[in-house]
Enzyme design. Sequence first.
Site, PDB file in Angstrom:
ATOM      1  N   ASP A 183      -6.863  -6.382   3.898  1.00 28.42           N
ATOM      2  CA  ASP A 183      -6.053  -4.973   3.962  1.00 28.42           C
ATOM      3  C   ASP A 183      -6.461  -4.592   5.535  1.00 28.42           C
ATOM      4  OD1 ASP A 183      -5.264  -2.449   3.608  1.00 28.42           O
ATOM      5  OD2 ASP A 183      -6.827  -1.922   2.389  1.00 28.42           O
ATOM      6  N   MET A 229     -11.633  -5.766   5.183  1.00 25.71           N
ATOM      7  CA  MET A 229     -11.080  -4.863   6.039  1.00 25.71           C
ATOM      8  C   MET A 229     -10.418  -5.464   7.469  1.00 25.71           C
ATOM      9  SD  MET A 229     -10.306  -1.956   4.159  1.00 25.71           S
ATOM     10  CE  MET A 229      -9.304  -1.284   5.371  1.00 25.71           C
ATOM     11  N   HIS A 258      -8.101   1.316  -4.276  1.00 23.28           N
ATOM     12  CA  HIS A 258      -9.062   1.065  -2.998  1.00 23.28           C
ATOM     13  C   HIS A 258      -9.794   2.427  -2.931  1.00 23.28           C
ATOM     14  CE1 HIS A 258      -9.386  -0.095   1.424  1.00 23.28           C
ATOM     15  NE2 HIS A 258     -10.882   0.305   1.039  1.00 23.28           N
ATOM     16  N   SER A 298       0.814  -1.152   0.035  1.00 23.78           N
ATOM     17  CA  SER A 298       0.172   0.053   0.115  1.00 23.78           C
ATOM     18  C   SER A 298       0.871   1.057   0.041  1.00 23.78           C
ATOM     19  CB  SER A 298      -1.027   0.044   1.319  1.00 23.78           C
ATOM     20  OG  SER A 298      -1.479   1.297   1.575  1.00 23.78           O
ATOM     21  N   GLY A 301      -0.949   1.343   9.660  1.00 24.75           N
ATOM     22  CA  GLY A 301      -0.288   1.300  10.968  1.00 24.75           C
ATOM     23  C   GLY A 301      -1.124   0.664  12.107  1.00 24.75           C
ATOM     24  N   ASP A 316      -4.637   3.733  -1.787  1.00 28.24           N
ATOM     25  CA  ASP A 316      -5.667   3.847  -1.240  1.00 28.24           C
ATOM     26  C   ASP A 316      -6.076   5.708  -1.390  1.00 28.24           C
ATOM     27  OD1 ASP A 316      -5.909   1.735   0.705  1.00 28.24           O
ATOM     28  OD2 ASP A 316      -3.618   2.180   1.197  1.00 28.24           O
ATOM     29  N   HIS A 351      -1.113  -1.269  -4.343  1.00 32.99           N
ATOM     30  CA  HIS A 351      -2.477  -0.898  -3.797  1.00 32.99           C
ATOM     31  C   HIS A 351      -2.425   0.643  -3.470  1.00 32.99           C
ATOM     32  CE1 HIS A 351      -6.008  -1.766  -1.080  1.00 32.99           C
ATOM     33  NE2 HIS A 351      -5.639  -0.969  -0.461  1.00 32.99           N
ATOM     34  N   MET A 404     -12.165   4.831  -0.885  1.00 39.18           N
ATOM     35  CA  MET A 404     -12.671   5.220   0.322  1.00 39.18           C
ATOM     36  C   MET A 404     -13.184   6.686   0.252  1.00 39.18           C
ATOM     37  SD  MET A 404      -9.762   3.515   2.827  1.00 39.18           S
ATOM     38  CE  MET A 404      -8.593   3.523   1.608  1.00 39.18           C
ATOM     39  N   MET A 418      -8.520   8.457  -0.272  1.00 35.34           N
ATOM     40  CA  MET A 418      -9.432   8.901   0.936  1.00 35.34           C
ATOM     41  C   MET A 418      -9.996  10.189   0.749  1.00 35.34           C
ATOM     42  SD  MET A 418      -7.205   7.173   3.867  1.00 35.34           S
ATOM     43  CE  MET A 418      -6.555   5.514   3.870  1.00 35.34           C
ATOM     44  N   GLY A 439      -8.842   4.022   6.861  1.00 34.92           N
ATOM     45  CA  GLY A 439      -8.533   5.559   7.163  1.00 34.92           C
ATOM     46  C   GLY A 439      -7.088   5.761   7.417  1.00 34.92           C
ATOM     47  N   GLY A 455      -3.091  -3.966   8.903  1.00 36.94           N
ATOM     48  CA  GLY A 455      -2.458  -4.859   9.991  1.00 36.94           C
ATOM     49  C   GLY A 455      -1.840  -6.114   9.589  1.00 36.94           C
TER      50      GLY A 455
END
Length: 224
Positions: free
Chosen positions: A181, A143, A72, A14, A151, A41, A39, A74, A43, A148, A183
């Site tokens: 996706d 998820m 992805h 990501s 980490g 993200d 990947h 969001m 947002m 959002g 952790g």
Amino acid sequence: MTEAAPHPVLVAPSLLAADFTRLAGEVAAVEAAGADWLHLDIMDGHFVPNISFGPAVVKALRPLTRIPFDVHLMIAPADPYLAAFAEAGAQWISLHPEAGPHLHRSLQTIRGLGCKAGVVLNPGTPAEAVAPVLDQIDLVLVMTVNPGFGGQSFLESQLPKIAALRRMIDDSGRDIRLQIDGGVTARTAPLCIAAGADVLVAGTAFFGAPDRAAAVAALRGGAA
Ligand code: DX5
Ligand code: ZN
């Protein structure tokens, strides 16, 4: 018991965890490390409480590598931006059912743009949310954190949902990827793979690793 995943396990770093001052080098490092997809993200500060980057950045990065771009979304609404991400060079576009009132139509739109379509399930969204659209998707993304931020800690509560989706996909006989996706690390990857996952997203575990090729191997192989 869960059945073995039908696909080899793919790793999708990501970009959210990359060094944004040198994105070109970071994208090159993804391919050099032997990862499978990138990947991305997206947002909007509305659907999720963070803002990342948009189609202009995806388009700028597209010529730098040949690996597939896995977008992805969001964002809400997502429909007005699907064409922009397809034109920016996305191969895969995934969205959340909560992003709009017409999931089926959004998935049709993504496929109509020539992309593979995915549905993303938040930790509070049940596996059954994808059942009515299985014929419209190429990927389900589970998820294992609330979306959002990178980490965050892996939510083991999602493992039964991953296993249920593996059964649903296998029972359907369809060619649908099962992606995880949030952790995902060398410790949690084996849990995902055992539950039936076949694509692992990794932000911190990839970009934070001193040896990124070793990180990909550890994630893919489920090594500790
Ligand atoms: C979170 C994003 C993830 C994130 C994963 O909303 O969807 O892709 O970058 O980051 P890690 O792997 O650090 O949990
Ligand atoms: Zn993501």
